[in-house]
Write an enzyme that holds these catalytic residues in place. Structure first.
Site, PDB file in Angstrom:
ATOM      1  N   PHE A 149       0.807  -0.798  -0.033  1.00  0.00           N
ATOM      2  CA  PHE A 149      -0.044   0.152   0.056  1.00  0.00           C
ATOM      3  C   PHE A 149       0.671   1.223   0.164  1.00  0.00           C
ATOM      4  O   PHE A 149       1.557   1.628   0.747  1.00  0.00           O
ATOM      5  CB  PHE A 149      -0.614  -0.226   1.556  1.00  0.00           C
ATOM      6  CG  PHE A 149      -1.732   0.809   0.923  1.00  0.00           C
ATOM      7  CD1 PHE A 149      -2.901   0.767   0.631  1.00  0.00           C
ATOM      8  CD2 PHE A 149      -1.614   2.063   2.612  1.00  0.00           C
ATOM      9  CE1 PHE A 149      -4.144   1.816   0.622  1.00  0.00           C
ATOM     10  CE2 PHE A 149      -2.863   3.149   2.374  1.00  0.00           C
ATOM     11  CZ  PHE A 149      -4.075   2.932   1.695  1.00  0.00           C
ATOM     12  N   LEU A 165       0.974   5.009   0.014  1.00  0.00           N
ATOM     13  CA  LEU A 165       1.290   6.287   0.286  1.00  0.00           C
ATOM     14  C   LEU A 165       1.685   7.651   1.247  1.00  0.00           C
ATOM     15  O   LEU A 165       2.195   8.247   0.362  1.00  0.00           O
ATOM     16  CB  LEU A 165      -0.402   6.412   1.726  1.00  0.00           C
ATOM     17  CG  LEU A 165      -0.946   7.252   1.805  1.00  0.00           C
ATOM     18  CD1 LEU A 165      -1.864   8.497   0.872  1.00  0.00           C
ATOM     19  CD2 LEU A 165      -1.799   7.454   2.922  1.00  0.00           C
ATOM     20  N   THR A 166       2.944   6.804   1.882  1.00  0.00           N
ATOM     21  CA  THR A 166       3.598   7.510   1.813  1.00  0.00           C
ATOM     22  C   THR A 166       4.604   8.240   1.153  1.00  0.00           C
ATOM     23  O   THR A 166       4.740   7.290   0.620  1.00  0.00           O
ATOM     24  CB  THR A 166       4.985   6.697   3.506  1.00  0.00           C
ATOM     25  OG1 THR A 166       3.315   6.918   4.639  1.00  0.00           O
ATOM     26  CG2 THR A 166       5.206   7.814   4.039  1.00  0.00           C
ATOM     27  N   GLY A 216       4.532  12.033   4.608  1.00  0.00           N
ATOM     28  CA  GLY A 216       4.120  10.767   5.656  1.00  0.00           C
ATOM     29  C   GLY A 216       2.274  11.342   6.593  1.00  0.00           C
ATOM     30  O   GLY A 216       1.387  11.134   5.803  1.00  0.00           O
ATOM     31  N   ILE A 268       9.632  -5.612  34.879  1.00  0.00           N
ATOM     32  CA  ILE A 268       9.619  -6.598  35.409  1.00  0.00           C
ATOM     33  C   ILE A 268      11.065  -7.368  35.363  1.00  0.00           C
ATOM     34  O   ILE A 268      11.552  -8.081  35.853  1.00  0.00           O
ATOM     35  CB  ILE A 268       8.669  -7.637  35.729  1.00  0.00           C
ATOM     36  CG1 ILE A 268       7.147  -6.700  35.345  1.00  0.00           C
ATOM     37  CG2 ILE A 268       8.376  -8.580  35.572  1.00  0.00           C
ATOM     38  CD1 ILE A 268       5.912  -7.123  35.482  1.00  0.00           C
ATOM     39  N   GLU A 291       0.461   3.456   9.943  1.00  0.00           N
ATOM     40  CA  GLU A 291      -0.680   3.974   9.562  1.00  0.00           C
ATOM     41  C   GLU A 291      -1.525   5.214  10.630  1.00  0.00           C
ATOM     42  O   GLU A 291      -3.389   5.364  11.211  1.00  0.00           O
ATOM     43  CB  GLU A 291      -1.653   2.507   9.901  1.00  0.00           C
ATOM     44  CG  GLU A 291      -1.157   1.983   8.917  1.00  0.00           C
ATOM     45  CD  GLU A 291      -2.656   0.513   8.847  1.00  0.00           C
ATOM     46  OE1 GLU A 291      -3.066   0.774   8.668  1.00  0.00           O
ATOM     47  OE2 GLU A 291      -1.781  -0.575   7.863  1.00  0.00           O
TER      48      GLU A 291
HETATM   49  N1  COS Z   1     -13.020   8.518   4.981  1.00  0.00           N
HETATM   50  C1  COS Z   1     -13.813   9.122   4.278  1.00  0.00           C
HETATM   51  N2  COS Z   1     -13.790  10.508   3.785  1.00  0.00           N
HETATM   52  C2  COS Z   1     -12.363  11.244   4.903  1.00  0.00           C
HETATM   53  C3  COS Z   1     -11.749   9.883   5.323  1.00  0.00           C
HETATM   54  C4  COS Z   1     -12.570   9.154   6.050  1.00  0.00           C
HETATM   55  N3  COS Z   1     -11.796   8.013   7.275  1.00  0.00           N
HETATM   56  N4  COS Z   1     -11.164  11.177   5.765  1.00  0.00           N
HETATM   57  C5  COS Z   1     -11.426  11.871   5.369  1.00  0.00           C
HETATM   58  N5  COS Z   1     -12.531  11.778   4.386  1.00  0.00           N
HETATM   59  C6  COS Z   1     -12.313  13.060   3.035  1.00  0.00           C
HETATM   60  C7  COS Z   1     -12.904  14.295   4.141  1.00  0.00           C
HETATM   61  O1  COS Z   1     -14.723  13.917   4.704  1.00  0.00           O
HETATM   62  C8  COS Z   1     -12.482  15.454   2.900  1.00  0.00           C
HETATM   63  O2  COS Z   1     -13.190  15.537   2.240  1.00  0.00           O
HETATM   64  P1  COS Z   1     -13.995  16.729   1.386  1.00  0.00           P
HETATM   65  O3  COS Z   1     -13.000  17.172  -0.080  1.00  0.00           O
HETATM   66  O4  COS Z   1     -15.195  16.167   0.119  1.00  0.00           O
HETATM   67  O5  COS Z   1     -14.843  17.467   2.520  1.00  0.00           O
HETATM   68  C9  COS Z   1     -10.860  14.593   2.009  1.00  0.00           C
HETATM   69  O6  COS Z   1     -11.362  13.179   2.712  1.00  0.00           O
HETATM   70  C10 COS Z   1     -10.154  15.614   2.186  1.00  0.00           C
HETATM   71  O7  COS Z   1     -10.121  15.003   4.633  1.00  0.00           O
HETATM   72  P2  COS Z   1      -9.218  16.338   5.016  1.00  0.00           P
HETATM   73  O8  COS Z   1      -9.485  17.599   4.713  1.00  0.00           O
HETATM   74  O9  COS Z   1      -9.550  15.961   7.448  1.00  0.00           O
HETATM   75  O10 COS Z   1      -7.597  15.920   5.170  1.00  0.00           O
HETATM   76  P3  COS Z   1      -6.472  16.403   5.296  1.00  0.00           P
HETATM   77  O11 COS Z   1      -5.653  16.644   4.373  1.00  0.00           O
HETATM   78  O12 COS Z   1      -6.628  16.860   6.641  1.00  0.00           O
HETATM   79  O13 COS Z   1      -6.112  15.086   5.635  1.00  0.00           O
HETATM   80  C11 COS Z   1      -5.345  13.282   8.225  1.00  0.00           C
HETATM   81  C12 COS Z   1      -5.977  15.100   7.285  1.00  0.00           C
HETATM   82  C13 COS Z   1      -4.548  13.762   9.437  1.00  0.00           C
HETATM   83  C14 COS Z   1      -6.545  12.748   8.626  1.00  0.00           C
HETATM   84  C15 COS Z   1      -4.321  12.704   6.745  1.00  0.00           C
HETATM   85  O14 COS Z   1      -3.173  13.134   6.582  1.00  0.00           O
HETATM   86  C16 COS Z   1      -4.047  11.506   7.438  1.00  0.00           C
HETATM   87  O15 COS Z   1      -4.514  10.534   7.558  1.00  0.00           O
HETATM   88  N6  COS Z   1      -3.081  11.634   7.821  1.00  0.00           N
HETATM   89  C17 COS Z   1      -1.879  10.073   8.349  1.00  0.00           C
HETATM   90  C18 COS Z   1      -1.688   9.181   7.129  1.00  0.00           C
HETATM   91  C19 COS Z   1      -1.062   8.050   7.717  1.00  0.00           C
HETATM   92  O16 COS Z   1      -1.874   7.033   8.428  1.00  0.00           O
HETATM   93  N7  COS Z   1      -0.507   7.475   6.986  1.00  0.00           N
HETATM   94  C20 COS Z   1       0.568   6.394   7.081  1.00  0.00           C
HETATM   95  C21 COS Z   1       1.023   5.330   5.680  1.00  0.00           C
HETATM   96  S1  COS Z   1      -0.520   4.424   5.793  1.00  0.00           S
HETATM   97  S2  COS Z   1       0.806   2.770   6.334  1.00  0.00           S
END
Ligand code: COS
Length: 388
Positions: free
Chosen positions: A125, A127-128, A133, A340, A366
């Site tokens: 998967f 993404l990063t 990140g 411990i 994640e």
């Molecule tokens: N399910 C469905 N839609 C989602 C969602 C979810 N869980 N989370 C966000 N969305 C949607 C939002 O509703 C928004 O939609 P609209 O533009 O239509 O309103 C869109 O996605 C953008 O969401 P948001 O504004 O919250 O995005 P950000 O860029 O602010 O994201 C976080 C912030 C922190 C939530 C995101 O960048 C994140 O999860 N970061 C961590 C990533 C991660 O876990 N990386 C690990 C590597 S993968 S192993």
């Protein structure tokens, strides 16, 4: 509503079989896996034969077809062994298969999901990136349309199972005029595609035997039909997959916390000091009791989040709460269990030492603990605003 696949006796039997496999095969292999940084092929073959690559995948695609509530109970048992054993199956059971099952089309499901369920095909998967990140929406890997193809350019970082993977779920920007998650699309990219390469695996603190590496796209040309879901909606594909994946990580934390408590208890009951086993001292008992209470709380959170997922609810808040709580608790528990063990807990032959290193990443991948806090607060504020 996703109904249970098994009646309660059959589920109990499956959990018992996995518990035996963990005790007889996985735990005895842990030390060697940690030393050699490789899981032996015969163990991987047994895991495939037991269906452990397809726990969450519907039976029609050759998986065990368990719903979320049943799956997390399997993870509680499986993750009593070193987390690397779950990590090698993790993307097939989680982020990889779930993106295709929920957001893919019939052709993509027919082509990829069955071999993922058997472990014949491994998913990664992507993404990063080096500069994206926690701020996943800042990703810069580009996918530029060229007729009925897209051309991918960019680098993905810390990609679990990249060295073994046959398919890569890749989030890439198809619309550079849009900032953040908008303009991102998801694709399934096959390993043999020219222009895709996997770098040397990273050396890391723990979870030896489960590998991660950079994945590089250099003018990598893929058919437009490789898109997962709708153009421009790839960020949401990733976020929905992460909601489900975070429940799995929390379940892993619960399983390994139970194991750590077992290790701490066994040592405390066997180790005499001041004329009696250290388990008879109240300061040691407090560490065991706090660890048990935190693990029990984590277990309840995971089960509740899983039931909500089975009911079709959006579980962003619950998944983040469970992941944040169970991973932080697991870190505290690993630290107490080393404490411990005293000096013995600092020696590499000791399971507590290995597991202490293994569990550190739970608070990072994640989504870090701080990202889980942001998601919980974001969704609380959003729903209050929607009401007013
Ligand atoms: N399910 C469905 N839609 C989602 C969602 C979810 N869980 N989370 C966000 N969305 C949607 C939002 O509703 C928004 O939609 P609209 O533009 O239509 O309103 C869109 O996605 C953008 O969401 P948001 O504004 O919250 O995005 P950000 O860029 O602010 O994201 C976080 C912030 C922190 C939530 C995101 O960048 C994140 O999860 N970061 C961590 C990533 C991660 O876990 N990386 C690990 C590597 S993968 S192993």
């Amino acid at each position: 509503m996703l109904a249970p696949a098994l009646d309660s006796d059959t589920l109990a039997e499956l959990l018992q079989t996995i518990r035996r496999f963990v005790s007889d095969r996985l735990i005895p292999a842990e030390e060697r896996v940690d030393r050699e940084d490789e899981i032996p092929d015969d163990i991987l073959a047994e895991m495939k034969a037991m269906g452990l690559y397809g726990i969450t995948i519907p039976a029609e695609f050759g998986g065990l077809g368990l719903n979320a509530e049943e799956s997390v109970q399997v993870f509680f048992e499986l993750c009593r062994a070193a987390p690397a054993f779950r990590s090698v199956t993790g993307i097939n059971n989680g982020l990889g298969s779930s993106s295709i099952l929920h957001d893919g089309n019939d052709g993509q499901r027919a082509k990829y999901v069955r071999p993922l369920a058997t472990g014949e095909l491994i998913a990664a998967f992507c993404l990063t990136e080096p500069d994206s990140g926690s701020d996943a929406g800042a990703l810069t890997t580009s996918a530029v349309r060229d007729g009925d193809h897209f051309v991918l350019n960019g680098t993905k970082r810390f990609i679990t199972n990249a060295p073994q993977a046959g398919i890569f779920i890749v989030m890439a920007r198809t619309d550079p005029t849009k900032a953040g998650g908008a303009g991102v699309s998801a694709f399934v990219v096959e390993r043999e595609t020219p222009g895709l390469s996997v770098a040397k695996p990273d050396r890391k603190m723990g979870q030896k035997g489960a590998h991660l590496a950079d994945v590089i796209f250099d003018a990598c040309r893929i058919p437009a039909s490789a898109m997962l879901g709708v153009e421009g909606q790839g960020f949401k594909v990733a976020m929905r997959a992460l909601d489900r994946g975070r429940i799995h990580i929390a379940a892993m934390c619960v399983g390994i916390s139970e194991r750590l408590i077992d290790e701490g208890l066994s040592y405390a009951m066997a180790r005499p000091q001041f004329g009696k086993p250290i388990a008879d001292f109240q300061l040691v008992q407090a560490m065991l009791a706090d660890s048990k209470a935190e693990t029990y709380a984590g277990r309840c959170m995971v089960l509740d989040a899983a039931r909500r997922l089975d009911r079709g609810e959006r579980v962003s808040i619950e998944a983040s709460c469970a992941k944040m709580f169970a991973s932080e608790a697991c870190g505290r528990i690993a630290d107490r269990v080393v404490q411990i063990h005293g000096g013995s807990g600092y020696i590499s032959e000791c399971a507590a030492e290995r597991l202490y290193r293994d569990v550190r990443v739970f608070r990072l991948y994640e989504g870090t603990t701080q990202i889980q806090q942001l998601i919980i607060a974001r969704d609380l504020i959003k729903s209050r605003r929607a009401m007013s």
